[in-house]
Each structure stands twice: as structure tokens, then as C-alpha cells.
Write a protein that holds these residues in place. Sequence first.
Motif, PDB file in Angstrom:
ATOM      1  N   GLY A  50       0.822  -1.174   0.216  1.00 11.14           N
ATOM      2  CA  GLY A  50       0.084   0.004   0.092  1.00 11.14           C
ATOM      3  C   GLY A  50       1.025   1.321  -0.032  1.00 11.14           C
ATOM      4  N   SER A  54      -1.634   3.271   4.203  1.00 14.07           N
ATOM      5  CA  SER A  54      -1.801   2.128   3.882  1.00 14.07           C
ATOM      6  C   SER A  54      -0.487   1.228   3.919  1.00 14.07           C
ATOM      7  N   SER A 119      -5.554   0.020  -0.363  1.00 13.87           N
ATOM      8  CA  SER A 119      -6.048   1.510  -1.221  1.00 13.87           C
ATOM      9  C   SER A 119      -7.165   2.250  -0.755  1.00 13.87           C
ATOM     10  N   SER A 124      -4.666   4.046  -6.650  1.00 14.25           N
ATOM     11  CA  SER A 124      -3.241   4.272  -6.907  1.00 14.25           C
ATOM     12  C   SER A 124      -2.558   3.387  -7.970  1.00 14.25           C
ATOM     13  N   ILE A 127      -0.587   0.336  -7.134  1.00 18.26           N
ATOM     14  CA  ILE A 127      -1.354  -0.922  -6.606  1.00 18.26           C
ATOM     15  C   ILE A 127      -1.991  -1.475  -7.885  1.00 18.26           C
ATOM     16  N   THR A 145     -10.236  -1.616   0.267  1.00 17.35           N
ATOM     17  CA  THR A 145     -10.325  -0.399  -0.382  1.00 17.35           C
ATOM     18  C   THR A 145     -11.375   0.408   0.310  1.00 17.35           C
TER      19      THR A 145
END
Length: 194
Positions: A50, A54, A119, A124, A127, A145
Amino acid sequence: MDPITLVADQFRASAKIKRNCADALAPVIALAGALLADCLRAGGKLLVCGNGGSAADAQHFSGELLGRFERPRAGLAAIALTTDSSTLTAVANDYAYDEVFARQVQALARAGDVLVVLSTSGNSASILRAVEVAQAATVPVVALTGRDGGKLAGILGARDLEIRVPTSSTPRIQEVHILALHCLCELIDEALAS
């Protein structure tokens, strides 16, 4: 606003989103826990990543598995892809930041492993690329998420699981993510103890 009221309001907002998510997220968290426990039981490993807060949560989760959560047990195979500053900066410099996790997934992921991504936005780029590489290697993904799941929700496949926190508040999403990760730790420990 009075500082005491501000703090109390933050506690109430956190508790409210957690109460609202409990019934909706419990089934998918249970499925994810079983997937992760099966992976570890079969000798696979968890790759976790992350960005920003994250990234800290990814490291926290990996640390709970490699060390221990609440009960003594052998260390479990989990790698936080966020911790190797030489790799992260080399890949970002030589390729692009979008590739910092994807290159690691490509190099480290094997059949039987699982990629866990966090995320809050689901948008992102680093990611999304990691998930694409994992899927190409037939490695299932557990995605934590928020909001509407972002672009990430749209690329998840049938083998993948999404734990989505339905709020637009980043702090509240992160608070539920850490609770979900703790639930996963408990589910894994419970499954591996039996």
C-alpha cells in the motif's frame, strides 16, 4: 470547537462506521481469512503493499504474521513490499513509481501465494499495476479499498476478494482497514491452530 468535544466526536464517528460495516464486511473478511490461511497452510506466502498510511498498515499486518498476533505460534510467511527503500527507489528511478510493487510481485510471487493490497481510493497506479502482474501470474488478490472501490474494483477478477469500506473519509477507511487486518490475523491464527 472544544478539544474534548472534537476528540469525542472522532471516537463516535469511528465507532459508527465500524458498526455500519460489521454485518456487510464480515462475510468477505471471513472468506479472505480462509483464503489467506489456506495459502499459508499450503506453504505459500502473502505479499502485502500500500502507499502512505496504507504502507504502514501493510507493514503492520506483515509484522503481526511474521511475529505473532495474540497467541504464540511459528512465524508466518508474509512480506511487506513497502519496506525495502533501495528497491523502491531504484525501481521508481529506473522505471516509474507505478512499478515499485509490480516489479516485486513479478519477481517474488509464485503459484499458491496471495497478494494483499490496500488503497483507500482504489486508484493508486502502483497498486493497480501490482494487481495486474499478480493476476497475470494467477495469484489471487485480497484488496482493501474504500469509497466506491475506484479503478481497482473494476479490475478484480473472480478469484479476487474486495473488502470495501463505503465511506469517503480516508481516516475512517484506514481505521476499518486496520480492524479488518486484525480480524484476518485472528482468522488465520484460528484456522492454523485447528
